[in-house]
Design a protein around this motif. Structure first.
Motif, PDB file in Angstrom:
ATOM      1  N   SER A  97      52.761  38.461 -78.473  1.00 11.95           N
ATOM      2  CA  SER A  97      53.912  38.303 -79.390  1.00 11.95           C
ATOM      3  C   SER A  97      55.266  38.521 -78.712  1.00 11.95           C
ATOM      4  O   SER A  97      56.210  39.000 -79.341  1.00 11.95           O
ATOM      5  CB  SER A  97      53.766  39.252 -80.591  1.00 11.95           C
ATOM      6  N   HIS A  98      55.371  38.157 -77.445  1.00 11.07           N
ATOM      7  CA  HIS A  98      56.678  38.191 -76.787  1.00 11.07           C
ATOM      8  C   HIS A  98      57.550  37.061 -77.324  1.00 11.07           C
ATOM      9  O   HIS A  98      57.043  36.052 -77.839  1.00 11.07           O
ATOM     10  CB  HIS A  98      56.516  38.020 -75.275  1.00 11.07           C
ATOM     11  N   PRO A  99      58.871  37.179 -77.203  1.00 12.78           N
ATOM     12  CA  PRO A  99      59.752  36.091 -77.648  1.00 12.78           C
ATOM     13  C   PRO A  99      59.484  34.803 -76.872  1.00 12.78           C
ATOM     14  O   PRO A  99      59.095  34.832 -75.701  1.00 12.78           O
ATOM     15  CB  PRO A  99      61.159  36.625 -77.351  1.00 12.78           C
ATOM     16  N   HIS A 100      59.722  33.678 -77.525  1.00  9.35           N
ATOM     17  CA  HIS A 100      59.621  32.391 -76.852  1.00  9.35           C
ATOM     18  C   HIS A 100      60.862  32.166 -75.981  1.00  9.35           C
ATOM     19  O   HIS A 100      61.927  32.728 -76.249  1.00  9.35           O
ATOM     20  CB  HIS A 100      59.513  31.273 -77.878  1.00  9.35           C
ATOM     21  N   PRO A 101      60.745  31.316 -74.956  1.00  3.88           N
ATOM     22  CA  PRO A 101      61.930  30.989 -74.165  1.00  3.88           C
ATOM     23  C   PRO A 101      62.855  30.056 -74.939  1.00  3.88           C
ATOM     24  O   PRO A 101      62.447  29.419 -75.923  1.00  3.88           O
ATOM     25  CB  PRO A 101      61.334  30.278 -72.946  1.00  3.88           C
ATOM     26  N   LEU A 102      64.091  29.976 -74.489  1.00  2.00           N
ATOM     27  CA  LEU A 102      64.985  28.959 -74.999  1.00  2.00           C
ATOM     28  C   LEU A 102      64.484  27.586 -74.547  1.00  2.00           C
ATOM     29  O   LEU A 102      63.806  27.465 -73.513  1.00  2.00           O
ATOM     30  CB  LEU A 102      66.401  29.173 -74.466  1.00  2.00           C
ATOM     31  N   HIS A 103      64.842  26.541 -75.294  1.00  2.00           N
ATOM     32  CA  HIS A 103      64.565  25.168 -74.882  1.00  2.00           C
ATOM     33  C   HIS A 103      65.894  24.430 -74.877  1.00  2.00           C
ATOM     34  O   HIS A 103      66.521  24.242 -75.930  1.00  2.00           O
ATOM     35  CB  HIS A 103      63.558  24.494 -75.815  1.00  2.00           C
ATOM     36  N   ILE A 104      66.345  24.037 -73.699  1.00  2.00           N
ATOM     37  CA  ILE A 104      67.670  23.464 -73.516  1.00  2.00           C
ATOM     38  C   ILE A 104      67.536  22.066 -72.935  1.00  2.00           C
ATOM     39  O   ILE A 104      66.847  21.858 -71.937  1.00  2.00           O
ATOM     40  CB  ILE A 104      68.508  24.346 -72.573  1.00  2.00           C
ATOM     41  N   TYR A 105      68.182  21.096 -73.591  1.00  2.00           N
ATOM     42  CA  TYR A 105      68.094  19.702 -73.166  1.00  2.00           C
ATOM     43  C   TYR A 105      69.488  19.243 -72.735  1.00  2.00           C
ATOM     44  O   TYR A 105      70.419  19.195 -73.544  1.00  2.00           O
ATOM     45  CB  TYR A 105      67.568  18.826 -74.310  1.00  2.00           C
ATOM     46  N   LEU A 106      69.627  18.944 -71.461  1.00  2.00           N
ATOM     47  CA  LEU A 106      70.901  18.502 -70.907  1.00  2.00           C
ATOM     48  C   LEU A 106      70.975  16.989 -70.957  1.00  2.00           C
ATOM     49  O   LEU A 106      70.088  16.298 -70.462  1.00  2.00           O
ATOM     50  CB  LEU A 106      71.037  18.987 -69.462  1.00  2.00           C
TER      51      LEU A 106
END
Length: 400
Positions: A390-399
């Protein structure tokens, strides 16, 4: 990669300006690079070749949306993937594969306008025919053949005596007789995805020649008129040396000769690539939380791990990375660092299998720096056990 590093530094600067402090963990995708990479492949394909994207490699909506106007269609392995594709490409051709389709999957696939079903067994063929008859429709199919070989060596083998995929080629003659008796089935060709992550151009061309010869022999023996030979994907990514990748220009030059000499007249050659399409457009970035020295080895503990990026553990390799130095240090005590040392990059999970790279020499690494794993755009987030511990999910960044 340059754009991705610039974005990471920008994100960290914004955090400092807003007086927030959270360890960095993110997937970053360069959609401009993705489009350029795929457009170059599409432009160079010989006539009678079509290029589909295998959604299993990365099914995120921005990725699918970026590809929708470029590729000839999508290869899916579940109803869920079909629904994702239809969310961004209502009219795109879809191929539906996978070794375990339910009746509901098949019927909904028809409802969503699947162009071709990869048939994995005689029972699946009969079930598709039964559902098509009930719907008063015709299902277009490719028979997926599990070839005996010999097949070239590759990281993964999808055919041969020890895999569950496709129909044993010795059963094909009898199955073709069955197909003739099913009025709601239209046999369009064969699917022969036999190996995965192949890096050798000549081996791949030899494999396609072999596919063409097998198909031609069945066409001649049974009087078949077919539209497609699906060669699957299987074009690899070299994670050991990012500067030595599959030689696409050499491949398409040879492919044009193979198609002219071997591909039966009137047939199109289909490819359904996943890893080769999206790997290079994505990176996984994770901040160094701690540096430990245990029994003669240095361990860099990251904010993240295999629950975010399972590919290295799945393939049992050390994944290539770069280090982005972060100058900010908020604590009153000295900042630990390593100089010209070998490190093993591990995650935050309570398991010794949470390893992303082993004993890799780095010039300098400090707590708070960010390790950026390259070529993480395929089989990264998509195959990971996101909620373990249950760790936080990573960010998802679309450039873009």
């Amino acid at each position: 990669m340059k754009r991705i590093v610039e974005r990471i530094l920008q994100d960290k600067e914004q955090e400092q300006e807003q007086e927030r402090r959270r360890p960095y963990s993110a997937y970053l995708y360069d959609l401009g690079h993705l489009r350029e990479h795929v457009q170059a492949r599409m432009d160079s394909l010989p006539p009678r070749c079509k290029f589909f994207y295998a959604v299993k490699a990365n099914s995120e909506q921005p990725i699918l949306r970026a590809l929708a106007s470029l590729v000839d269609g999508f290869e899916t392995a579940s109803l869920g993937e079909i629904i994702r594709v239809r969310g961004v490409a209502p009219d795109a051709p879809i191929i539906f594969g996978g070794p375990g389709k339910t009746d509901y999957d098949i019927e909904e696939g028809m409802e969503y306008g699947v162009s071709l079903f990869h048939v994995e067994s005689e029972l699946e063929l009969l079930r598709i025919a039964h559902i098509a008859q009930r719907r008063s429709s015709t299902a277009s199919i490719l028979l997926r053949v599990n070839l005996t070989g010999p097949l070239p060596a590759a990281t993964l083998t999808m055919a041969g005596p020890r895999t569950q995929f496709g129909i044993d080629e010795r059963q094909i003659p009898a199955l073709l007789q069955t197909v003739r008796q099913l009025p709601n089935i239209k046999l369009e060709g064969f699917h022969m995805h036999s190996i995965s992550n192949n890096l050798n151009v000549e081996r791949h061309l030899d494999l396609i020649r072999y596919y063409c010869d097998r198909v031609r022999s069945w066409m001649d023996e049974f009087g078949l008129e077919l539209s497609y030979l699906n060669a699957g994907g299987g074009i690899g990514v070299n994670y050991d040396n990012l500067n030595d990748q599959f030689n696409w220009p050499s491949f398409v030059a040879g492919l044009e000769l193979v198609c002219g000499e071997k591909l039966p007249a009137g047939m199109s050659l289909l490819f359904e690539c996943g890893r080769y399409v999206t790997s290079s457009c994505g990176c996984y970035a994770a901040e160094v939380l701690d540096i430990k020295h245990n029994h003669g080895r240095h361990y860099a503990v990251l904010r993240g791990g295999t629950h975010h990026f399972r590919l290295p553990a799945s393939w049992q390799h050390s994944h290539p990375f770069e280090i982005v130095p972060i100058e900010a240090w908020q604590y009153p005590f000295p900042r630990p660092e390593l100089i010209d040392s070998e490190i093993t990059a591990v995650g935050e999970l309570c398991t010794p299998k949470d390893v992303l790279a082993r004993e890799v020499r780095v010039a300098r690494l400090r707590i708070g720096d960010i390790v950026v794993f390259q070529y993480a755009g395929a089989y990264g987030w998509a195959i990971s056990h996101h909620d373990f511990l249950s760790h936080p999910h990573p960010l998802h960044i679309y450039l873009d």
